[in-house]
Enzyme design. Structure first.
Site, PDB file in Angstrom:
ATOM      1  N   THR A 242       6.151  -5.204 -15.709  1.00  0.00           N
ATOM      2  CA  THR A 242       7.160  -6.109 -15.167  1.00  0.00           C
ATOM      3  C   THR A 242       6.532  -6.923 -14.044  1.00  0.00           C
ATOM      4  O   THR A 242       5.545  -6.503 -13.439  1.00  0.00           O
ATOM      5  CB  THR A 242       8.361  -5.330 -14.602  1.00  0.00           C
ATOM      6  OG1 THR A 242       7.868  -4.341 -13.685  1.00  0.00           O
ATOM      7  CG2 THR A 242       9.154  -4.634 -15.695  1.00  0.00           C
TER       8      THR A 242
ATOM      9  N   GLY B 224       4.883  -7.090  -8.841  1.00  0.00           N
ATOM     10  CA  GLY B 224       3.817  -6.384  -8.125  1.00  0.00           C
ATOM     11  C   GLY B 224       4.283  -5.121  -7.432  1.00  0.00           C
ATOM     12  O   GLY B 224       5.315  -4.541  -7.768  1.00  0.00           O
TER      13      GLY B 224
ATOM     14  N   CYS C 234       5.352  -4.712  -4.330  1.00  0.00           N
ATOM     15  CA  CYS C 234       6.546  -4.839  -3.478  1.00  0.00           C
ATOM     16  C   CYS C 234       7.840  -4.570  -4.251  1.00  0.00           C
ATOM     17  O   CYS C 234       8.643  -3.724  -3.861  1.00  0.00           O
ATOM     18  CB  CYS C 234       6.573  -6.220  -2.846  1.00  0.00           C
ATOM     19  SG  CYS C 234       8.021  -6.514  -1.828  1.00  0.00           S
TER      20      CYS C 234
ATOM     21  N   VAL D 282      -6.242  15.218  10.057  1.00  0.00           N
ATOM     22  CA  VAL D 282      -6.303  16.277   9.042  1.00  0.00           C
ATOM     23  C   VAL D 282      -7.761  16.462   8.651  1.00  0.00           C
ATOM     24  O   VAL D 282      -8.415  15.524   8.200  1.00  0.00           O
ATOM     25  CB  VAL D 282      -5.430  15.895   7.821  1.00  0.00           C
ATOM     26  CG1 VAL D 282      -5.589  16.911   6.710  1.00  0.00           C
ATOM     27  CG2 VAL D 282      -3.977  15.786   8.233  1.00  0.00           C
TER      28      VAL D 282
ATOM     29  N   ARG E 125      -3.763   0.391   3.707  1.00  0.00           N
ATOM     30  CA  ARG E 125      -4.054  -0.124   2.368  1.00  0.00           C
ATOM     31  C   ARG E 125      -5.386  -0.869   2.372  1.00  0.00           C
ATOM     32  O   ARG E 125      -5.827  -1.353   3.414  1.00  0.00           O
ATOM     33  CB  ARG E 125      -2.913  -1.059   1.897  1.00  0.00           C
ATOM     34  CG  ARG E 125      -1.581  -0.337   1.750  1.00  0.00           C
ATOM     35  CD  ARG E 125      -0.489  -1.275   1.219  1.00  0.00           C
ATOM     36  NE  ARG E 125      -0.736  -1.722  -0.138  1.00  0.00           N
ATOM     37  CZ  ARG E 125      -0.359  -1.047  -1.233  1.00  0.00           C
ATOM     38  NH1 ARG E 125       0.288   0.096  -1.127  1.00  0.00           N
ATOM     39  NH2 ARG E 125      -0.619  -1.540  -2.421  1.00  0.00           N
TER      40      ARG E 125
ATOM     41  N   ASP F 299      -2.397  -9.945   0.292  1.00  0.00           N
ATOM     42  CA  ASP F 299      -3.153  -8.817   0.856  1.00  0.00           C
ATOM     43  C   ASP F 299      -4.668  -8.961   0.672  1.00  0.00           C
ATOM     44  O   ASP F 299      -5.438  -8.501   1.517  1.00  0.00           O
ATOM     45  CB  ASP F 299      -2.715  -7.491   0.207  1.00  0.00           C
ATOM     46  CG  ASP F 299      -1.322  -7.059   0.641  1.00  0.00           C
ATOM     47  OD1 ASP F 299      -0.646  -7.836   1.346  1.00  0.00           O
ATOM     48  OD2 ASP F 299      -0.907  -5.937   0.265  1.00  0.00           O
TER      49      ASP F 299
ATOM     50  N   ALA G 155       4.521  -8.831   2.473  1.00  0.00           N
ATOM     51  CA  ALA G 155       4.974  -9.645   1.341  1.00  0.00           C
ATOM     52  C   ALA G 155       5.367 -11.054   1.788  1.00  0.00           C
ATOM     53  O   ALA G 155       5.051 -12.035   1.112  1.00  0.00           O
ATOM     54  CB  ALA G 155       6.164  -8.966   0.666  1.00  0.00           C
TER      55      ALA G 155
ATOM     56  N   HIS H   3      30.394 -13.591  18.268  1.00  0.00           N
ATOM     57  CA  HIS H   3      30.827 -12.381  18.982  1.00  0.00           C
ATOM     58  C   HIS H   3      31.882 -11.648  18.163  1.00  0.00           C
ATOM     59  O   HIS H   3      32.762 -12.295  17.611  1.00  0.00           O
ATOM     60  CB  HIS H   3      31.415 -12.762  20.346  1.00  0.00           C
ATOM     61  CG  HIS H   3      31.919 -11.570  21.108  1.00  0.00           C
ATOM     62  ND1 HIS H   3      31.065 -10.698  21.742  1.00  0.00           N
ATOM     63  CD2 HIS H   3      33.173 -11.105  21.312  1.00  0.00           C
ATOM     64  CE1 HIS H   3      31.786  -9.744  22.323  1.00  0.00           C
ATOM     65  NE2 HIS H   3      33.067  -9.964  22.066  1.00  0.00           N
TER      66      HIS H   3
HETATM   67  P1  NAD Z   1      -0.189   1.450   8.568  1.00  0.00           P
HETATM   68  O1  NAD Z   1      -1.438   0.761   8.970  1.00  0.00           O
HETATM   69  O2  NAD Z   1       1.107   0.890   8.943  1.00  0.00           O
HETATM   70  O3  NAD Z   1      -0.193   2.928   9.161  1.00  0.00           O
HETATM   71  C1  NAD Z   1      -1.221   3.819   8.919  1.00  0.00           C
HETATM   72  C2  NAD Z   1      -1.219   4.804  10.063  1.00  0.00           C
HETATM   73  O4  NAD Z   1      -2.073   5.856   9.720  1.00  0.00           O
HETATM   74  C3  NAD Z   1      -1.734   4.204  11.360  1.00  0.00           C
HETATM   75  O5  NAD Z   1      -0.807   4.496  12.377  1.00  0.00           O
HETATM   76  C4  NAD Z   1      -3.080   4.896  11.561  1.00  0.00           C
HETATM   77  O6  NAD Z   1      -3.403   5.097  12.917  1.00  0.00           O
HETATM   78  C5  NAD Z   1      -2.850   6.212  10.853  1.00  0.00           C
HETATM   79  N1  NAD Z   1      -4.048   6.867  10.342  1.00  0.00           N
HETATM   80  C6  NAD Z   1      -5.127   6.282   9.764  1.00  0.00           C
HETATM   81  N2  NAD Z   1      -6.015   7.234   9.371  1.00  0.00           N
HETATM   82  C7  NAD Z   1      -5.459   8.437   9.691  1.00  0.00           C
HETATM   83  C8  NAD Z   1      -5.864   9.784   9.524  1.00  0.00           C
HETATM   84  N3  NAD Z   1      -7.011  10.083   8.916  1.00  0.00           N
HETATM   85  N4  NAD Z   1      -5.048  10.762   9.977  1.00  0.00           N
HETATM   86  C9  NAD Z   1      -3.869  10.459  10.572  1.00  0.00           C
HETATM   87  N5  NAD Z   1      -3.441   9.193  10.747  1.00  0.00           N
HETATM   88  C10 NAD Z   1      -4.217   8.200  10.310  1.00  0.00           C
HETATM   89  O7  NAD Z   1      -0.346   1.693   6.991  1.00  0.00           O
HETATM   90  P2  NAD Z   1       0.702   2.242   5.919  1.00  0.00           P
HETATM   91  O8  NAD Z   1       1.872   2.858   6.589  1.00  0.00           O
HETATM   92  O9  NAD Z   1      -0.090   3.043   4.967  1.00  0.00           O
HETATM   93  O10 NAD Z   1       1.163   0.928   5.222  1.00  0.00           O
HETATM   94  C11 NAD Z   1       0.185   0.104   4.592  1.00  0.00           C
HETATM   95  C12 NAD Z   1       0.562  -1.341   4.708  1.00  0.00           C
HETATM   96  O11 NAD Z   1       1.659  -1.591   3.848  1.00  0.00           O
HETATM   97  C13 NAD Z   1       1.015  -1.744   6.090  1.00  0.00           C
HETATM   98  O12 NAD Z   1      -0.064  -2.184   6.879  1.00  0.00           O
HETATM   99  C14 NAD Z   1       1.960  -2.836   5.807  1.00  0.00           C
HETATM  100  O13 NAD Z   1       1.234  -4.040   5.791  1.00  0.00           O
HETATM  101  C15 NAD Z   1       2.478  -2.561   4.431  1.00  0.00           C
HETATM  102  N6  NAD Z   1       3.864  -2.058   4.483  1.00  0.00           N
HETATM  103  C16 NAD Z   1       4.816  -2.813   5.079  1.00  0.00           C
HETATM  104  C17 NAD Z   1       6.110  -2.354   5.138  1.00  0.00           C
HETATM  105  C18 NAD Z   1       7.163  -3.198   5.786  1.00  0.00           C
HETATM  106  O14 NAD Z   1       6.942  -4.399   5.945  1.00  0.00           O
HETATM  107  N7  NAD Z   1       8.281  -2.622   6.193  1.00  0.00           N
HETATM  108  C19 NAD Z   1       6.437  -1.107   4.643  1.00  0.00           C
HETATM  109  C20 NAD Z   1       5.447  -0.357   4.054  1.00  0.00           C
HETATM  110  C21 NAD Z   1       4.163  -0.851   3.985  1.00  0.00           C
END
Ligand code: NAD
Length: 471
Positions: A40, A43, A45, A239, A273, A313, A321, A445
């Site tokens: 579909t 992507g 998102c 970890v 990512r 990306d 997105a 308001h």
């Molecule tokens: P992120 O970069 O937001 O968060 C990753 C977190 O993992 C960071 O805080 C980092 O310090 C931590 N980290 C990295 N390596 C680690 C380790 N070995 N042990 C513990 N912590 C560690 O990335 P994400 O949450 O995976 O999301 C990926 C991307 O997807 C985001 O950068 C964003 O662009 C996109 N996304 C956006 C939305 C939104 O717009 N609401 C929602 C989901 C994802």
């Protein structure tokens, strides 16, 4: 070679950036082919990211609110999950409806969709391998929109109980004990979902704070709430390793308290990512790629190969997105001879947790780091009638104005619907508004949007909803 096709514009990747690029180019008169290996359109998102997670976050919020309103005199029976129905709603009525809508929009525009994996075989051809065989697409211009994938931690074993954002959204069994690695966007959104579904959620974040990109004061109200909902949040912890056993995963953590072992049922890895740099034949077209694997582009989203563009990306941070969609339109318009450029003042960021966190422009941390002098207006939602009526007063809206020009340079909001409220600050920054401009707008308001105006009024000196000593 089963078939050959030719297009004015070919778009590789049909996420929010790719399909927007394809549709814009078609609307501007080009013959467009859109290639994606997914069954579909939409992507990551639409199919396994932003949209399904928002559907589940909505249910999580309804669940927590149904319990909180007991304090206001409305009592519901304990909510019960019907996971099969939840999945059907998420997959068919939310994701399915949207992806069908995108397919209908493509058809209406006569955008030809080819399903399969596309690989550049030369700077003017892409070979597509799909269920129907192999076809070749030749083109005048191409837009690369191949996106990104979840980062893996290479030392972890291959085990289905170690999930990424995609598999976590499948809701394939709800673990009793869930460890989330990464306290970023995905970690906290998925943690909110799994906690509502009944898992005991632990979050491990490598950095000293959750959501390292946001201001710590903005994260605090969310963290306070998550501390109640989650079993544990550990910052400054990593970890070391995971050992799979028949009935559990043994996880070794290393933090300020030294090494510790935990038994959990599942792990979600949400540590960022990576761009999809490999597998699309970029080596066959000679485009410049940086050391992190992102395609280098200019303001027109043109690569060093003039008729090949890249968006979303694959071109770098922020991997959002809405940035990809904007870039897709820019690339399509440039190809069609329009004077377009990616020349935005700010790109908003939203974490759709409960409360939500949103910011645009500079965070206060960034303003300080860059030595920018600013005036700050912080409006606490405890003074907002609407927030009180919603029972959600923990939020605040923080506006930063440049001391010299007076213009709004950053806005951060924490609170319910912050992701919607930030749009006003984006408009204000794009229009070069100052505190007086925003304070002179009539906000409806009672609404949460008033808090944006109120934050500006604090700096403009005209606030009446708070008592501010004369400046
Ligand atoms: P992120 O970069 O937001 O968060 C990753 C977190 O993992 C960071 O805080 C980092 O310090 C931590 N980290 C990295 N390596 C680690 C380790 N070995 N042990 C513990 N912590 C560690 O990335 P994400 O949450 O995976 O999301 C990926 C991307 O997807 C985001 O950068 C964003 O662009 C996109 N996304 C956006 C939305 C939104 O717009 N609401 C929602 C989901 C994802």
């Amino acid at each position: 070679m089963s078939q050959s096709h030719h297009a004015d514009v070919v778009v590789l990747g049909a996420g929010p950036g790719g399909y927007a690029a394809a549709f814009r180019a078609a609307d501007l008169g080009k013959k467009v082919i859109l290639i994606d290996k997914g069954k579909t359109l939409g992507g990551v998102c639409l199919n396994r990211g932003c949209i399904p997670s928002k559907a589940l976050l909505h249910l999580a919020r309804v669940k927590s609110e149904s319990s909180e309103v007991q304090n206001f005199g409305l009592t519901f029976p304990e909510p019960e999950w019907n996971l099969e129905k939840v999945k059907e709603w998420k997959n068919k009525r939310v994701v399915g409806r949207l992806t069908k809508g995108i397919a209908a929009l493509a058809k209406a525009r006569k955008v030809e969709v080819i399903t399969g994996s596309g690989v550049f075989t030369s700077p003017s051809t892409i070979e597509v391998t799909g269920d129907d065989g192999v076809s070749e697409v030749s083109f005048e211009d191409a837009i690369i929109a191949v996106g990104s994938h979840p980062t893996k931690i290479p030392s972890f074993p291959e085990d289905p109980r170690i999930m990424n954002s995609t598999t976590a959204l499948d809701l394939d069994g709800i673990p009793e004990e869930l460890l989330i690695i990464g306290g970023g966007y995905i970690g906290l959104e998925m943690g909110t979902i799994y906690s509502a579904l009944g898992s005991n959620v632990r979050v491990v974040e490598f950095m000293p704070h959750l959501l390292p990109g946001a201001d710590p004061d903005v994260v605090k109200p969310l963290e306070q709430r998550l501390k109640k909902d989650f079993k544990e949040i550990r910052t400054g912890t990593k970890v070391q390793g995971i050992v799979p056993h028949d009935n559990h995963l043994e996880v070794t953590l290393e933090g300020s308290k030294g090494e510790e072992k935990l038994k959990v049922d599942k792990v979600l890895v949400a540590v960022g990512r990576r761009p999809n740099t490999h597998g699309s034949g970029f080596e066959n077209i000679g485009i410049d790629i940086d050391e992190r694997g992102f395609i280098k582009v200019d303001a027109q989203r043109q690569t060093n190969v003039p008729h090949i563009y890249a968006i979303g990306d694959i071109t770098g941070d922020p991997m959002l997105a809405h940035k990809a969609t904007y870039e897709g339109k820019v690339a399509a318009e440039v190809i069609c001879g329009e004077p377009a450029a990616f020349d935005v003042t700010v790109i908003p960021a939203v974490i759709f947790t409960d409360p939500e966190i949103a910011w645009a422009g500079l965070t206060e941390t960034q303003a300080k780091e860059q030595g920018i002098e600013y005036d700050k207006g912080v409006f606490p939602w405890s003074a907002s009638g609407r927030a009180l009526a919603l029972g959600r007063t923990e939020g605040f809206s923080k506006a930063l104005f440049d001391k010299e020009s007076g213009k709004l340079i950053g806005m951060s909001i924490v609170g319910t619907y912050a992701g919607d409220l930030i749009a006003e600050a984006v408009l204000a920054m794009e229009m070069g508004a100052d505190a007086e401009d925003i304070s002179l707008i009539i906000h409806p308001h009672p609404s949460l949007s008033e808090s944006v105006g109120n934050a500006a009024e604090i700096v403009a000196g005209s606030i009446t909803d708070l008592f501010a000593p004369k400046r």
